[in-house]
Design a protein around this motif. Structure first.
Motif, short mmCIF file in Angstrom:
data_model
loop_
_atom_site.label_atom_id
_atom_site.label_comp_id
_atom_site.label_asym_id
_atom_site.label_seq_id
_atom_site.Cartn_x
_atom_site.Cartn_y
_atom_site.Cartn_z
N GLN A 230 10.71 19.63 -20.05
CA GLN A 230 10.31 18.68 -20.53
C GLN A 230 9.95 17.35 -20.39
OE1 GLN A 230 14.77 16.57 -19.33
NE2 GLN A 230 15.39 18.01 -20.27
N LEU A 231 8.91 17.24 -19.29
CA LEU A 231 8.15 16.83 -18.30
C LEU A 231 6.58 17.60 -18.64
CD1 LEU A 231 9.07 15.89 -15.18
CD2 LEU A 231 8.60 14.08 -16.91
N PHE A 232 6.67 18.82 -18.82
CA PHE A 232 4.90 19.46 -18.71
C PHE A 232 4.79 20.36 -19.30
CE2 PHE A 232 6.80 18.84 -14.05
CZ PHE A 232 6.11 18.12 -13.87
N GLY A 233 5.80 20.84 -20.56
CA GLY A 233 5.80 21.57 -22.24
C GLY A 233 4.59 20.73 -22.62
N LEU A 234 3.52 22.18 -23.10
CA LEU A 234 1.81 21.74 -24.23
C LEU A 234 2.57 21.49 -25.67
CD1 LEU A 234 -0.23 24.47 -22.27
CD2 LEU A 234 0.53 21.51 -22.01
N ALA A 235 4.31 21.91 -26.23
CA ALA A 235 4.44 21.99 -26.92
C ALA A 235 6.07 22.54 -27.08
CB ALA A 235 3.39 23.22 -28.06
N ALA A 236 6.34 22.21 -28.41
CA ALA A 236 7.35 22.24 -28.99
C ALA A 236 7.71 24.01 -28.78
CB ALA A 236 8.12 21.70 -30.89
N ASP A 237 9.41 24.15 -28.31
CA ASP A 237 9.88 25.16 -27.99
C ASP A 237 10.34 25.97 -29.19
OD1 ASP A 237 12.25 24.20 -28.18
OD2 ASP A 237 12.61 24.13 -25.41
N ALA A 238 10.81 27.05 -29.12
CA ALA A 238 11.31 27.38 -30.32
C ALA A 238 13.01 27.04 -30.13
CB ALA A 238 11.92 29.58 -29.47
N SER A 239 13.47 26.97 -29.75
CA SER A 239 15.11 25.83 -30.07
C SER A 239 14.74 24.09 -30.09
CB SER A 239 15.45 25.68 -28.85
OG SER A 239 15.16 24.25 -28.46
N GLN A 241 12.89 22.05 -29.61
CA GLN A 241 12.18 21.01 -28.35
C GLN A 241 11.50 20.21 -28.76
OE1 GLN A 241 14.72 18.94 -25.74
NE2 GLN A 241 16.00 20.10 -27.61
N PRO A 242 10.84 19.49 -28.27
CA PRO A 242 9.20 18.69 -28.13
C PRO A 242 8.82 18.98 -27.12
CG PRO A 242 10.68 16.13 -28.30
CD PRO A 242 12.07 18.06 -28.49
N ALA A 243 7.16 18.25 -27.38
CA ALA A 243 6.16 19.07 -26.25
C ALA A 243 7.14 17.85 -24.91
CB ALA A 243 4.92 18.22 -26.77
N GLY A 244 6.34 18.49 -23.76
CA GLY A 244 6.54 17.50 -22.74
C GLY A 244 6.18 16.20 -22.84
N ALA A 245 6.81 15.20 -21.81
CA ALA A 245 6.51 14.26 -21.42
C ALA A 245 4.99 13.45 -21.41
CB ALA A 245 6.96 13.31 -20.53
N PHE A 246 4.58 14.37 -20.64
CA PHE A 246 3.11 13.76 -20.55
C PHE A 246 1.92 14.63 -22.35
CE2 PHE A 246 4.32 14.12 -16.24
CZ PHE A 246 3.69 13.04 -15.17
N VAL A 247 2.27 15.05 -21.89
CA VAL A 247 1.72 15.62 -23.08
C VAL A 247 2.11 14.26 -24.24
CG1 VAL A 247 1.00 17.23 -25.50
CG2 VAL A 247 1.64 18.59 -23.33
N ARG A 248 3.54 14.00 -24.97
CA ARG A 248 3.76 13.58 -25.89
C ARG A 248 2.73 11.91 -25.79
NH1 ARG A 248 8.57 12.67 -25.84
NH2 ARG A 248 9.61 13.40 -24.50
N ALA A 249 2.47 11.93 -24.70
CA ALA A 249 2.44 10.43 -24.43
C ALA A 249 0.91 10.56 -24.22
CB ALA A 249 2.62 9.69 -22.92
#
Length: 477
Positions: A230-239, A241-249
Motif C-alpha cells: 500500500q505504501l511502498f509497492g512499485l506496481a499493481a499486484d496480481a489482485s 491493487q494499484p502501486a504503492g502511494a509513494f510511487v503513485r504520488a
C-alpha cells in the motif's frame, strides 16, 4: 546536521548559577520586547526567514558557530539532532529552538538534566535577542541576526477550499501560503472536522508540485502486512491493487492522514523511507528513489506522545519540520455566518433550489460549541434544510451521552454521525470534564492538578487553552 565539540567547565556544571559574561549584558523583559520589534520591523523582504546564530561558548571543535534559518533546530548528542553537541551529559535529543509568529521559542524535549535559560530551568520559554542556553555541561549562545518582517495577515478570505475572515483563519492562511512556497515536510494538527485535508490540498495546489498528483493515505487503515504494497509497492499486484502511494504520488504530494494511527512497525519503515528518500519494496532488488512532498495530519498532539513512547520521536521530528495548527470552530465563531452562507450556496447549486435561512437560525447556530467543527456545522445546515428550522432544537439528539459515567454506554445515537466526529465528541467531553474535575479537586491550582493528572504542566495549560478554561480558572500555582 552540524556537529560541535564541548568542553566541561566547573561553572557550566552548575547551571542554576549560570554566569553572565562581561561582554554580554544580562537580559531583561526589554530583551523580549526588542525580539518582537526585530521580528516586526524590517529592512529585508516581507516573509523572509530570519537568520540566527548558535555558538558553543566554551566548546572546541569545528564548526563552533552555526548560522541557520530553519524553523526548527533540534539540539542534542544523538544522530537525530540537527545540531550535535559532543557532550556526554547532553541527552540524545535534548531541546529545540522553534520559530513562531513574532518570536523564537526554546523547548526542552524531556532531557535528563534539563534545559536552562538565564539560570532558570525551563520547559518552554520565549528567547530574547541574545541568550545563554545551558544543556548538560555545555553553554550555547543564541543570537538573532536579522531584522525581519513576518508575513502580514492574509488579504483574502479563502485559501483553496478553506473559508474564513477571522484573525485565526487569516493567520492560518498566511502560514499555509508560506508553507506552500517550500518543499519541506508539513505536519497539520487539528481536531476532526477542522479541514486538514482541505488545507493539505490547498498547499499542494499553490505549490510547485501542483501539476503532479495529490495522493491521500488513511494511515489508520494500513495494517503492517499490507504496508509493503500500500505504501511502498512499485506496481499493481496480481489482485489489481494499484502501486504503492509513494510511487503513485511521484512528482506530487503524498498526504498521510491521521499519521498518529500508524502501527509501530509501519512507523519504523516510514522513517527509513523519509531518511533515505527511497523505497525498498520486498519484491525489488534495488531501492527506488522517491520524489514526493510529504504532508501529514493528526488530530492528536504528537509531541507528548513521542516523549511518552507512544509514537516514534525520530519519526515525529522528520514529520514536524513545519508544523501548522488548524483552529477549532469555537475559536473562530465569527466565521460561522460566512460558512453558513457558503454551505447554502453549495446546496443550492447541487439541488437547483435557492435555499436560505432566517437570520435568527443563523444566530442560534453561531452560539453553539460545534465539537465536530466545520463538518458538523455543514451537516447541521443540511439537516435544517431537509426538516425545517425547528430541527435546530434536535441537533444534540445524536450526540453521545455526556459525563464520565456515560463513556461506557452504548453510543446508539452516535451512529448517525461519521466515526471521526462521534469519536471527537466523546474525547472532547471527557477532556473537558476531566480537566474541570481535577482542577476543582485541587482548588484551581494548575501545578497541583497537572501533577495529579501526571501530565506535563505546559501540555496541561494547552489543554486548558483548547477549551477556553485557563482564563476563568487560572490562579497562581
Amino acid at each position: 546536521m552540524w556537529r560541535v565539540g564541548a568542553q566541561r567547565s566547573p561553572l557550566l556544571g552548575a547551571p542554576s548559577t549560570w554566569p553572565v559574561r562581561d561582554d554580554q549584558p544580562a537580559q531583561t523583559l526589554d530583551g523580549l520586547q526588542n525580539m518582537s520589534a526585530l521580528m516586526s520591523h524590517s529592512s529585508s523582504s516581507v516573509g523572509a526567514a530570519p537568520r540566527y546564530r548558535l555558538r558553543v561558548a566554551s566548546g572546541a571543535g569545528a564548526p563552533s558557530v552555526v548560522t541557520a534559518q530553519a524553523e526548527r533546530m533540534v539540539i542534542g548528542r544523538g544522530p537525530r539532532a540537527d545540531l550535535v553537541v559532543e557532550d556526554a551529559s547532553v541527552s540524545p535529543v535534548h531541546c529545540e529552538i522553534c520559530r513562531e509568529p513574532g518570536c523564537f521559542v526554546l523547548r526542552d524535549l524531556g532531557s535528563d538534566r534539563g534545559t536552562w535559560l538565564r539560570g532558570v530551568r525551563v520547559r518552554e520559554a520565549v528567547l530574547p535577542i541574545e541568550a545563554s542556553i545551558g544543556i548538560g555541561d555545555s553553554e550555547i549562545v543564541f543570537s538573532l541576526l536579522d531584522h525581519v518582517t513576518e508575513a502580514g495577515p492574509y488579504a483574502g478570505r479563502r485559501f483553496g477550499s478553506l473559508i474564513g475572515e477571522s484573525k485565526p483563519m487569516r493567520s492560518l492562511f498566511a502560514r499555509l501560503s508560506r508553507a506552500a512556497t517550500r518543499d519541506t515536510t508539513l505536519l497539520l494538527v487539528g481536531q476532526s472536522g477542522t479541514g486538514k485535508e482541505l488545507a493539505a490540498r490547498a498547499v499542494h495546489e499553490v505549490g510547485r508540485r501542483n501539476q503532479g498528483p495529490f495522493v491521500v493515505v488513511d494511515c489508520g487503515s494500513i495494517k503492517p502486512a499490507q504496508a509493503d504494497h500500500q505504501l511502498f509497492g512499485l506496481a499493481a499486484d496480481a489482485s489489481g491493487q494499484p502501486a504503492g502511494a509513494f510511487v503513485r504520488a511521484r512528482g506530487g504530494t503524498l498526504f498521510l492522514d491521521e499519521v498518529a494511527e500508524l502501527h509501530a512497525d509501519v512507523q519504523r519503515r516510514l522513517l527509513r523511507v523519509l531518511e533515505e528518500r527511497q523505497v525498498r519494496p520486498a519484491s525489488a532488488a534495488e531501492p527506488v528513489p522517491i520524489d514526493v512532498r510529504i504532508i501529514a495530519a493528526t488530530q492528536r498532539d504528537l509531541q507528548p506522545r513521542a516523549h511518552e513512547g507512544e509514537f516514534r520521536d525520530d519519526l515525529y521530528y522528520r514529520l514536524a519540520v513545519t508544523r501548522v495548527r488548524l483552529p477549532p470552530l469555537r475559536e473562530r465563531s465569527s466565521d460561522i455566518p460566512l460558512l453558513i452562507e457558503h454551505f447554502l450556496e453549495q446546496f443550492s447549486r447541487r439541488d437547483g433550489v435557492a435555499y436560505g435561512l432566517d437570520q435568527s437560525v443563523a444566530q442560534q447556530l453561531s452560539l453553539r460549541p460545534w465539537p465536530g467543527n466545520v463538518r458538523e456545522l455543514r451537516n447541521a445546515v443540511e439537516q435544517i434544510l431537509a426538516f425545517g428550522s425547528d430541527e435546530i432544537e434536535h441537533l444534540d439528539s445524536t450526540a453521545p451521552a455526556s459525563g464520565l459515567q456515560g463513556q461506557g454506554a452504548h453510543p446508539s445515537g452516535a451512529v448517525a454521525l461519521p466515526f471521526k466526529v462521534a469519536k471527537a465528541r466523546v474525547l472532547e467531553r471527557f477532556e473537558r470534564e476531566y480537566l474541570t474535575a481535577v482542577l476543582e479537586r485541587h482548588g484551581g491550582n494548575i501545578t497541583a492538578a497537572a501533577l495529579a493528572a501526571e501530565v506535563d504542566r505546559v501540555h496541561f495549560l494547552r489543554l486548558l487553552d483548547r477549551y477556553g478554561m485557563r482564563k476563568t480558572r487560572n490562579r497562581p500555582g
